[in-house]
Write a protein that holds these residues in place. Structure first.
Motif, PDB file in Angstrom:
ATOM      1  N   ASN A 115      -0.935   0.524 -13.251  1.00  0.00           N
ATOM      2  CA  ASN A 115      -0.629  -0.872 -12.920  1.00  0.00           C
ATOM      3  C   ASN A 115       0.759  -1.322 -13.383  1.00  0.00           C
ATOM      4  OD1 ASN A 115      -3.129  -1.178 -11.683  1.00  0.00           O
ATOM      5  ND2 ASN A 115      -4.113  -1.838 -13.563  1.00  0.00           N
ATOM      6  N   TYR A 142       7.074   1.170  -5.242  1.00  0.00           N
ATOM      7  CA  TYR A 142       6.436   0.713  -4.023  1.00  0.00           C
ATOM      8  C   TYR A 142       5.832   1.889  -3.272  1.00  0.00           C
ATOM      9  CZ  TYR A 142       9.075  -3.570  -4.858  1.00  0.00           C
ATOM     10  OH  TYR A 142       9.588  -4.712  -5.430  1.00  0.00           O
ATOM     11  N   ASP A 143       4.645   1.673  -2.730  1.00  0.00           N
ATOM     12  CA  ASP A 143       4.036   2.663  -1.846  1.00  0.00           C
ATOM     13  C   ASP A 143       4.734   2.618  -0.486  1.00  0.00           C
ATOM     14  OD1 ASP A 143       2.085   3.857  -3.441  1.00  0.00           O
ATOM     15  OD2 ASP A 143       0.684   2.206  -3.123  1.00  0.00           O
ATOM     16  N   ALA A 145       5.306   2.199   3.403  1.00  0.00           N
ATOM     17  CA  ALA A 145       4.640   1.347   4.402  1.00  0.00           C
ATOM     18  C   ALA A 145       3.716   2.187   5.271  1.00  0.00           C
ATOM     19  CB  ALA A 145       5.681   0.650   5.269  1.00  0.00           C
ATOM     20  N   GLU A 150       3.808  -3.135   8.989  1.00  0.00           N
ATOM     21  CA  GLU A 150       3.821  -3.410   7.548  1.00  0.00           C
ATOM     22  C   GLU A 150       5.240  -3.355   7.004  1.00  0.00           C
ATOM     23  OE1 GLU A 150       1.949  -1.793   3.328  1.00  0.00           O
ATOM     24  OE2 GLU A 150       1.211  -1.010   5.227  1.00  0.00           O
ATOM     25  N   MET A 154       5.332  -7.305   6.309  1.00  0.00           N
ATOM     26  CA  MET A 154       4.455  -7.498   5.158  1.00  0.00           C
ATOM     27  C   MET A 154       5.149  -7.026   3.886  1.00  0.00           C
ATOM     28  SD  MET A 154       0.790  -6.246   6.757  1.00  0.00           S
ATOM     29  CE  MET A 154      -0.106  -6.787   5.287  1.00  0.00           C
ATOM     30  N   LEU A 156       5.830  -4.972   0.629  1.00  0.00           N
ATOM     31  CA  LEU A 156       5.461  -3.621   0.247  1.00  0.00           C
ATOM     32  C   LEU A 156       4.459  -3.660  -0.903  1.00  0.00           C
ATOM     33  CD1 LEU A 156       8.942  -1.851   0.369  1.00  0.00           C
ATOM     34  CD2 LEU A 156       7.064  -1.642   2.015  1.00  0.00           C
ATOM     35  N   ARG A 157       3.552  -2.714  -0.900  1.00  0.00           N
ATOM     36  CA  ARG A 157       2.507  -2.641  -1.923  1.00  0.00           C
ATOM     37  C   ARG A 157       3.047  -1.939  -3.175  1.00  0.00           C
ATOM     38  NH1 ARG A 157      -0.653   1.050  -0.107  1.00  0.00           N
ATOM     39  NH2 ARG A 157       0.699   1.536   1.645  1.00  0.00           N
ATOM     40  N   GLN A 158       2.696  -2.488  -4.345  1.00  0.00           N
ATOM     41  CA  GLN A 158       3.088  -1.868  -5.602  1.00  0.00           C
ATOM     42  C   GLN A 158       2.305  -0.573  -5.820  1.00  0.00           C
ATOM     43  OE1 GLN A 158       5.858  -4.538  -7.801  1.00  0.00           O
ATOM     44  NE2 GLN A 158       5.146  -2.500  -8.228  1.00  0.00           N
ATOM     45  N   ARG A 159       2.968   0.429  -6.333  1.00  0.00           N
ATOM     46  CA  ARG A 159       2.261   1.618  -6.782  1.00  0.00           C
ATOM     47  C   ARG A 159       1.408   1.246  -7.986  1.00  0.00           C
ATOM     48  NH1 ARG A 159       6.286   6.576  -7.566  1.00  0.00           N
ATOM     49  NH2 ARG A 159       4.272   7.599  -7.940  1.00  0.00           N
ATOM     50  N   THR A 160       0.239   1.840  -8.083  1.00  0.00           N
ATOM     51  CA  THR A 160      -0.656   1.526  -9.197  1.00  0.00           C
ATOM     52  C   THR A 160      -0.760   2.660 -10.212  1.00  0.00           C
ATOM     53  OG1 THR A 160      -2.565   2.342  -7.933  1.00  0.00           O
ATOM     54  CG2 THR A 160      -2.047  -0.025  -7.776  1.00  0.00           C
ATOM     55  N   TYR A 278      -5.460   8.480  -4.457  1.00  0.00           N
ATOM     56  CA  TYR A 278      -6.727   7.797  -4.745  1.00  0.00           C
ATOM     57  C   TYR A 278      -7.655   8.648  -5.600  1.00  0.00           C
ATOM     58  CZ  TYR A 278      -8.467  10.620  -0.792  1.00  0.00           C
ATOM     59  OH  TYR A 278      -8.805  11.650   0.051  1.00  0.00           O
TER      60      TYR A 278
END
Length: 307
Positions: A115, A142-143, A145, A150, A154, A156-160, A278
């Motif tokens: 996180n 960032y992951d 797109a 996206e 949209m 960008l999604r944060q890497r977790t 995942y």
């Protein structure tokens, strides 16, 4: 499949150059002082944890961890400096624009970070404090797109999750982790330790197809007497299941290795192959080792994910 056998971080391992202080007065933290005067609702930091005063008092020298009558410990609220080292991935150290941790934990071969929030992360390992760099890792946070829509429309999604391995060992190594961003930056968990393969030095083997990750939520629906309802939002985690094939000669090694961490939350990476992020989970691992046939064995594992 590999497991990060963790090193317990102590105050002596956190070195100069770490940018988050304890107490972090900028975020309203202050330390408990023996014999002080405290009022109902006050929060104080002791032993890197937050304690809330539930009975006003003065002149008491008993430490909050031993004084449940006057102090309530909030296990889900460590001090800001120590948030990356508790048992939860969603209790985060928070700073503005940048944060840096500098640690000297002794021998280690890898780290895992959960996180992170920001734009970039940089990991540097030196052979001694201020010495020669023996390993480095940099990446954006960032992951990729999922498609053109996206990418264009949209955020960008944060890497977790961040995994760094193959770090050369040094008894005096200095680890520096820096997260930078344009606003608030965070780090939920920083694990430091030794990556070990479940199949040891086997000539073949690994996690089989069919491994699964199961995201789960602790939120629930509260139904009111008039028929209306509300979602009470709680934390979330991910469980994982899979099976590792291996030579029969490695089964005992796998069994003993898992026994060492049965009651210890650890980072478990089923595979480092691209597209399988995942299958990287922090939690408690258990399972069973089976003798499948002459010369072959398998380890069926379950991971109960932590928040």
């Amino acid at each position: 499949m590999k497991i990060l056998f963790p090193i317990t971080i102590t105050a002596a391992m956190i070195k100069a150059g770490t940018t988050i202080a304890e107490p972090d007065t900028g975020r309203g933290e202050s330390l408990w002082v023996s014999g002080g005067t405290y009022t109902l609702g006050q929060e104080k930091i002791y032993d890197h944890k937050t304690f809330e005063c539930v009975v006003g008092h003065t002149g008491i020298t008993t430490t909050p961890d031993l004084d449940a009558t006057r102090w309530l410990q909030n296990e889900r609220k460590p001090s800001n400096r120590w948030a990356p080292f508790d048992a939860y991935t969603d209790t985060s150290a928070v700073a503005t624009t940048t944060m840096t941790y500098v640690l000297e934990p002794g021998f280690f071969t890898g780290i895992s970070i959960y996180n992170p929030v920001g734009t970039t992360i940089a990991v540097t390992v030196k052979d001694v404090s201020g010495g020669t760099t023996i390993h480095s890792y940099t990446s954006d946070l960032y992951d990729p797109a999922l498609g053109l829509y996206e990418l264009l429309f949209m955020p960008l999604r944060q890497r977790t999750k961040i995994v760094v391995d193959d770090i050369p060992m040094s008894p005096t190594a200095e680890l520096t982790v820096t997260i930078t961003g344009t606003g608030t930056v965070e780090m939920g968990m920083l694990n430091i330790g030794h990556w070990r393969q479940i199949i040891g030095s086997g000539d073949w083997g690994g996690v089989q197809y069919g491994a699964s990750a199961e995201p789960k939520t602790y939120s629930y629906i509260k139904f009111n007497e008039d028929g209306t309802s509300q979602i009470k939002r709680r934390g979330k985690s991910t469980d994982m299941r899979g099976s590792v094939a291996m030579p029969a000669a490695n089964a005992d090694y796998a069994n003993q290795m898992v026994q060492q961490v049965l009651d210890v939350p650890v980072s478990i990476v089923s595979t480092a192959a691209n597209g399988y992020d995942y299958l990287n989970v922090f939690g408690l691992i258990s399972g069973s080792v089976k003798a499948d046939s002459f010369g072959t064995a398998s380890f069926d594992y379950t991971v109960k994910g932590f928040l």
